[in-house]
Design an enzyme around this catalytic site. Structure first.
Site, mmCIF file in Angstrom:
data_model
loop_
_atom_site.group_PDB
_atom_site.id
_atom_site.type_symbol
_atom_site.label_atom_id
_atom_site.label_comp_id
_atom_site.label_asym_id
_atom_site.label_seq_id
_atom_site.Cartn_x
_atom_site.Cartn_y
_atom_site.Cartn_z
ATOM 1 N N SER A 155 0.852 -1.182 0.000
ATOM 2 C CA SER A 155 0.000 0.000 0.000
ATOM 3 C C SER A 155 0.885 1.226 0.000
ATOM 4 O O SER A 155 1.903 1.268 0.692
ATOM 5 C CB SER A 155 -0.890 0.000 1.244
ATOM 6 O OG SER A 155 -1.462 1.276 1.415
ATOM 7 N N ARG A 156 0.429 2.244 -0.755
ATOM 8 C CA ARG A 156 1.217 3.470 -0.798
ATOM 9 C C ARG A 156 1.021 4.290 0.467
ATOM 10 O O ARG A 156 1.794 5.181 0.757
ATOM 11 C CB ARG A 156 0.796 4.304 -2.014
ATOM 12 C CG ARG A 156 1.011 3.574 -3.330
ATOM 13 C CD ARG A 156 0.238 4.212 -4.443
ATOM 14 N NE ARG A 156 -1.182 4.345 -4.102
ATOM 15 C CZ ARG A 156 -2.088 4.891 -4.881
ATOM 16 N NH1 ARG A 156 -1.732 5.346 -6.064
ATOM 17 N NH2 ARG A 156 -3.346 4.974 -4.508
ATOM 18 N N LYS A 185 -12.940 -7.644 -8.820
ATOM 19 C CA LYS A 185 -13.726 -7.304 -10.001
ATOM 20 C C LYS A 185 -13.638 -5.805 -10.268
ATOM 21 O O LYS A 185 -13.497 -5.042 -9.314
ATOM 22 C CB LYS A 185 -15.182 -7.752 -9.870
ATOM 23 C CG LYS A 185 -15.916 -7.379 -8.593
ATOM 24 C CD LYS A 185 -16.422 -6.052 -8.253
ATOM 25 C CE LYS A 185 -16.849 -4.967 -9.105
ATOM 26 N NZ LYS A 185 -17.335 -3.781 -8.365
HETATM 27 P P1 NAP Z 1 -10.643 2.212 -2.809
HETATM 28 O O1 NAP Z 1 -11.262 2.303 -1.467
HETATM 29 O O2 NAP Z 1 -10.458 3.448 -3.606
HETATM 30 O O3 NAP Z 1 -9.271 1.473 -2.626
HETATM 31 C C1 NAP Z 1 -8.440 1.154 -3.688
HETATM 32 C C2 NAP Z 1 -7.004 1.121 -3.182
HETATM 33 O O4 NAP Z 1 -6.163 0.743 -4.263
HETATM 34 C C3 NAP Z 1 -6.507 2.487 -2.722
HETATM 35 O O5 NAP Z 1 -6.729 2.647 -1.343
HETATM 36 C C4 NAP Z 1 -5.052 2.426 -3.044
HETATM 37 O O6 NAP Z 1 -4.451 1.835 -1.936
HETATM 38 C C5 NAP Z 1 -4.887 1.397 -4.140
HETATM 39 N N1 NAP Z 1 -4.487 1.954 -5.434
HETATM 40 C C6 NAP Z 1 -3.462 1.520 -6.199
HETATM 41 N N2 NAP Z 1 -3.390 2.176 -7.327
HETATM 42 C C7 NAP Z 1 -4.379 3.080 -7.316
HETATM 43 C C8 NAP Z 1 -4.805 4.065 -8.220
HETATM 44 N N3 NAP Z 1 -4.194 4.248 -9.401
HETATM 45 N N4 NAP Z 1 -5.878 4.818 -7.888
HETATM 46 C C9 NAP Z 1 -6.506 4.638 -6.713
HETATM 47 N N5 NAP Z 1 -6.137 3.691 -5.807
HETATM 48 C C10 NAP Z 1 -5.084 2.930 -6.115
HETATM 49 O O7 NAP Z 1 -11.468 1.220 -3.742
HETATM 50 P P2 NAP Z 1 -12.282 -0.087 -3.301
HETATM 51 O O8 NAP Z 1 -13.690 0.280 -3.033
HETATM 52 O O9 NAP Z 1 -11.532 -0.824 -2.269
HETATM 53 O O10 NAP Z 1 -12.298 -0.863 -4.684
HETATM 54 C C11 NAP Z 1 -11.150 -1.535 -5.174
HETATM 55 C C12 NAP Z 1 -11.613 -2.595 -6.143
HETATM 56 O O11 NAP Z 1 -12.480 -3.483 -5.452
HETATM 57 C C13 NAP Z 1 -12.427 -2.031 -7.320
HETATM 58 O O12 NAP Z 1 -12.115 -2.704 -8.493
HETATM 59 C C14 NAP Z 1 -13.872 -2.292 -6.913
HETATM 60 O O13 NAP Z 1 -14.716 -2.477 -8.031
HETATM 61 C C15 NAP Z 1 -13.724 -3.571 -6.123
HETATM 62 N N6 NAP Z 1 -14.804 -3.769 -5.143
HETATM 63 C C16 NAP Z 1 -15.185 -2.754 -4.315
HETATM 64 C C17 NAP Z 1 -16.263 -2.963 -3.446
HETATM 65 C C18 NAP Z 1 -16.754 -1.907 -2.486
HETATM 66 O O14 NAP Z 1 -17.797 -2.101 -1.865
HETATM 67 N N7 NAP Z 1 -16.049 -0.798 -2.285
HETATM 68 C C19 NAP Z 1 -16.920 -4.185 -3.427
HETATM 69 C C20 NAP Z 1 -16.446 -5.201 -4.239
HETATM 70 C C21 NAP Z 1 -15.395 -4.979 -5.094
HETATM 71 P P3 NAP Z 1 -3.036 2.247 -1.411
HETATM 72 O O15 NAP Z 1 -3.080 3.725 -1.207
HETATM 73 O O16 NAP Z 1 -3.025 1.429 -0.223
HETATM 74 O O17 NAP Z 1 -2.000 1.857 -2.409
#
Ligand code: NAP
Length: 308
Positions: A36-37, A90
């Site tokens: 994680s960054r 996904k």
């Molecule tokens: P999120 O809260 O924005 O987290 C994504 C994490 O990915 C960020 O915290 C960041 O972590 C890392 N990252 C690495 N490269 C990145 C970039 N270029 N831009 C933004 N973040 C980047 O998103 P999320 O809701 O967890 O979703 C992540 C994936 O899971 C998506 O594909 C989404 O469709 C899927 N998903 C989400 C949910 C939901 O309910 N939220 C449910 C099922 C699936 P670091 O700063 O730690 O590197």
């Protein structure tokens, strides 16, 4: 039994809410590292970049990629090249070609690649599939309507190219539909509403037909306030099926037939452990294909600008 030493990459909402607890509860896995960054997890080795983890020499067997879709292919490629099994959140990639590339690389190296569709593990999905397998589908209505400000606060990647917009949640509906509907279906026409200041749709209406001509109407809305809906209704020759709550509850002719506890992510990790044990992969791109078809075929309209 030696546990599968796993690294979690991208420590955002889904990694915290679902992956970490599911891994902790499954003795076949050991969370060995996080990448994680910005953050770490207590008691787990932390690296800012996946390259740093792979260069460090810490022994891991597999990675789970929980980043947004845009950086996923590069990360998966790196992990497969280093001989690690890969779980993809996904959607499995930003494009279909990327996922196909990963499928081929994993196969050539004898590694497991899992394109996960968590909603397919919702409690009522398999019962719905079994019920529909014995009936004739006449019409389908899918309503996936949620408030992006509540469920995705500040996730700007969703609005960028490759972020899918309203299809980020709606691909879950398509993952269920492609699992439970007995016949293949194809997009006939659609309308995508894209905010003037963003790259991906905030609302969509899509009309599909299955191979026997049954209509499938899909309505997606990222601006839904009040009651949210994650519902699929199917009219058949022997009654009406309704899957609600994202596949958690199954209703037949208005009567609740099945519901169960949320085991979506434990189900994904169970499947991942089995695939690794069997030396197999599971890379079904059909939900992403339907999204790609919508981006190819649907008309686009400019919608009012969106700001958080
Ligand atoms: P999120 O809260 O924005 O987290 C994504 C994490 O990915 C960020 O915290 C960041 O972590 C890392 N990252 C690495 N490269 C990145 C970039 N270029 N831009 C933004 N973040 C980047 O998103 P999320 O809701 O967890 O979703 C992540 C994936 O899971 C998506 O594909 C989404 O469709 C899927 N998903 C989400 C949910 C939901 O309910 N939220 C449910 C099922 C699936 P670091 O700063 O730690 O590197």
């Amino acid at each position: 039994m030696t546990p599968i030493r796993l690294a979690l990459v991208g420590l955002g909402k889904i990694a915290h809410d679902q992956h970490a607890p599911a891994i902790a509860a499954d003795p076949r896995f050991e969370l060995t590292a996080v990448v994680s960054r910005h953050a770490g997890l207590d008691g787990v080795a932390h690296f800012a970049r996946l390259d740093d983890l792979l260069a460090d020499g810490l022994a891991i067997d597999a990675v789970a990629l929980c980043t947004p879709p845009q950086p996923r292919h590069a990360l998966a490629h790196l992990a497969l090249a280093a001989g690690k099994h890969v779980m993809l959140e996904k959607p499995p990639g930003a494009t279909l070609s990327e996922v196909e590339d990963l499928r081929q690389v994993a196969a050539a190296r004898g590694l497991t690649l899992q394109a996960t569709w968590h909603s397919r593990h919702a409690a009522a999905v398999e019962p719905a599939r079994a019920w529909l397998a014995e009936r004739t589908v006449q019409a389908v209505r899918i309503n996936w309507k949620e408030d992006v400000r509540v469920w995705h606060p500040g996730q700007d990647w969703i609005w960028e190219a490759g972020g899918l917009g309203v299809f980020d949640p709606a691909i879950n509906a398509l993952s269920i539909a492609t699992r439970v509907l007995p016949r293949p279906f194809f997009l006939s026409r659609g309308l995508l509403h894209v905010p003037a200041n963003r790259q991906s749709p905030i609302q969509a209406e899509l009309d599909f037909r299955d191979t026997a001509g049954a209509p499938i109407r899909v309505e997606l809305d990222f601006l839904q306030t009040g009651p949210q809906s994650w519902d699929i209704e199917v009219d058949t020759d022997e009654g009406a099926l309704k899957l609600t709550d994202g596949g958690a509850k199954l209703w037949i002719d208005g009567k609740l037939l099945h519901e169960g506890p949320d085991r979506e992510y434990p189900g994904l990790y169970d499947a991942f452990a089995r695939l690794i044990a069997d030396g197999a992969s599971d890379v079904d791109t059909s939900p992403l294909r339907h999204v790609a078809d919508a981006f190819l075929l649907a008309e686009r309209r400019v919608a009012p600008a969106f700001d958080w």
